[in-house]
Every structure is written in structure tokens, then in C-alpha cells.
Design a protein around this motif. Structure first.
Motif, PDB file in Angstrom:
ATOM      1  N   GLN A 198       0.733  -1.153   0.085  1.00  0.00           N
ATOM      2  CA  GLN A 198      -0.344   0.331  -0.096  1.00  0.00           C
ATOM      3  C   GLN A 198       0.947   1.255  -0.384  1.00  0.00           C
ATOM      4  O   GLN A 198       1.711   1.412   1.101  1.00  0.00           O
ATOM      5  CB  GLN A 198      -0.741  -0.008   0.974  1.00  0.00           C
ATOM      6  CG  GLN A 198      -1.724   1.278   1.719  1.00  0.00           C
ATOM      7  CD  GLN A 198      -3.019   1.352   0.180  1.00  0.00           C
ATOM      8  OE1 GLN A 198      -3.788   0.743   0.321  1.00  0.00           O
ATOM      9  NE2 GLN A 198      -3.081   2.713  -0.893  1.00  0.00           N
ATOM     10  N   ASN A 199       0.690   1.995  -0.910  1.00  0.00           N
ATOM     11  CA  ASN A 199       1.538   2.982  -1.147  1.00  0.00           C
ATOM     12  C   ASN A 199       0.708   4.142  -0.376  1.00  0.00           C
ATOM     13  O   ASN A 199      -0.460   4.339  -1.560  1.00  0.00           O
ATOM     14  CB  ASN A 199       1.637   3.763  -2.855  1.00  0.00           C
ATOM     15  CG  ASN A 199       2.590   4.718  -3.167  1.00  0.00           C
ATOM     16  OD1 ASN A 199       2.795   5.551  -2.293  1.00  0.00           O
ATOM     17  ND2 ASN A 199       3.096   4.844  -3.638  1.00  0.00           N
ATOM     18  N   PHE A 200       0.801   4.943   0.881  1.00  0.00           N
ATOM     19  CA  PHE A 200      -0.123   6.289   0.616  1.00  0.00           C
ATOM     20  C   PHE A 200       0.625   7.191   0.351  1.00  0.00           C
ATOM     21  O   PHE A 200      -0.237   8.595   0.834  1.00  0.00           O
ATOM     22  CB  PHE A 200       0.477   6.677   2.838  1.00  0.00           C
ATOM     23  CG  PHE A 200      -0.421   5.165   3.147  1.00  0.00           C
ATOM     24  CD1 PHE A 200      -1.563   4.880   3.351  1.00  0.00           C
ATOM     25  CD2 PHE A 200       0.583   3.504   3.804  1.00  0.00           C
ATOM     26  CE1 PHE A 200      -1.765   3.160   3.440  1.00  0.00           C
ATOM     27  CE2 PHE A 200       0.186   2.701   4.203  1.00  0.00           C
ATOM     28  CZ  PHE A 200      -1.090   2.745   4.310  1.00  0.00           C
TER      29      PHE A 200
ATOM     30  N   THR B 238       0.001  10.583  -1.963  1.00  0.00           N
ATOM     31  CA  THR B 238      -1.811  11.479  -2.957  1.00  0.00           C
ATOM     32  C   THR B 238      -1.177  10.493  -4.305  1.00  0.00           C
ATOM     33  O   THR B 238      -0.460  11.815  -5.040  1.00  0.00           O
ATOM     34  CB  THR B 238      -1.719  12.790  -2.423  1.00  0.00           C
ATOM     35  OG1 THR B 238      -1.929  13.054  -0.636  1.00  0.00           O
ATOM     36  CG2 THR B 238      -3.142  13.470  -2.816  1.00  0.00           C
TER      37      THR B 238
ATOM     38  N   PRO C 254      -3.610   7.877  -3.501  1.00  0.00           N
ATOM     39  CA  PRO C 254      -2.528   6.654  -2.783  1.00  0.00           C
ATOM     40  C   PRO C 254      -2.646   4.956  -4.021  1.00  0.00           C
ATOM     41  O   PRO C 254      -4.144   5.609  -4.559  1.00  0.00           O
ATOM     42  CB  PRO C 254      -4.617   6.048  -1.583  1.00  0.00           C
ATOM     43  CG  PRO C 254      -4.372   7.112  -0.814  1.00  0.00           C
ATOM     44  CD  PRO C 254      -4.571   8.778  -2.200  1.00  0.00           C
TER      45      PRO C 254
END
Length: 97
Positions: free
Chosen positions: A70-72, A74, A76
Motif C-alpha cells: 500500500q502506497n500512502f 497522494t 493512494p
């Protein structure tokens, strides 16, 4: 390639008594093979790098595990990481603090 007359190379695997043996046979491979899908894990590679994500699958023919990261930032997003099981040093359930 023969070994004692019983093992022969067959497209990346070994043939023993008429059966193709998977080239994926280490403890990491066995753990991935028995791990429930969607389990949060941290994979520590033999290089010391680590990856935290959600376990999405395992292919014993290619010795590859799939981990969803999961890349948080902006916006995501998620990325699937393909992991070579022969390079795994450890698997931890959940994140490592």
C-alpha cells in the motif's frame, strides 16, 4: 543432468521416478504455500531489505510470492511485488516495529 540415474533436468525442475519436482523447496516456499491469502506479513530478504504488505498468492512452479504493497502518497495506490522465494531470509506475521 543425471544424479544417481534417478534425477534428470526437466524445464527448470527435476524428474524423479517419473514425477516433476518443484525447484521451489526451501522453508520460505513451504511457509508461503501454507499462508492464508490476505494475511499481513513482512518479508525479509537475504539482502536485508524488507517488504510489508498483504500476501496475495504463491506460485510453486516459479517460486514466486505476490505481496500487495500500500502506497500512502497522494493519490493512494497499491503495487504488487513479486518476491523470489529463494532469496527470502524470514517471514514475519504483521509489521515489524
Amino acid at each position: 543432468m543425471a544424479h544417481g540415474g534417478l534425477l534428470h533436468s526437466v524445464e527448470g525442475g527435476l524428474l524423479s521416478h517419473g514425477r516433476v519436482l518443484s525447484p521451489c523447496s526451501g522453508s520460505a516456499c513451504a511457509n508461503f504455500d501454507n499462508l492464508a491469502l490476505d494475511t499481513e506479513i513482512t518479508v525479509i530478504m537475504d539482502s536485508g531489505d524488507s517488504f510489508f504488505g498483504i500476501f496475495k498468492g504463491f506460485n510453486s512452479e516459479t517460486c514466486t510470492a505476490i505481496l500487495q504493497y500500500q502506497n500512502f502518497v497522494t493519490p493512494p495506490s497499491t503495487t504488487n511485488i513479486l518476491i523470489d522465494c529463494t532469496k527470502v531470509a524470514a517471514i514475519a506475521l504483521g509489521p515489524i516495529a
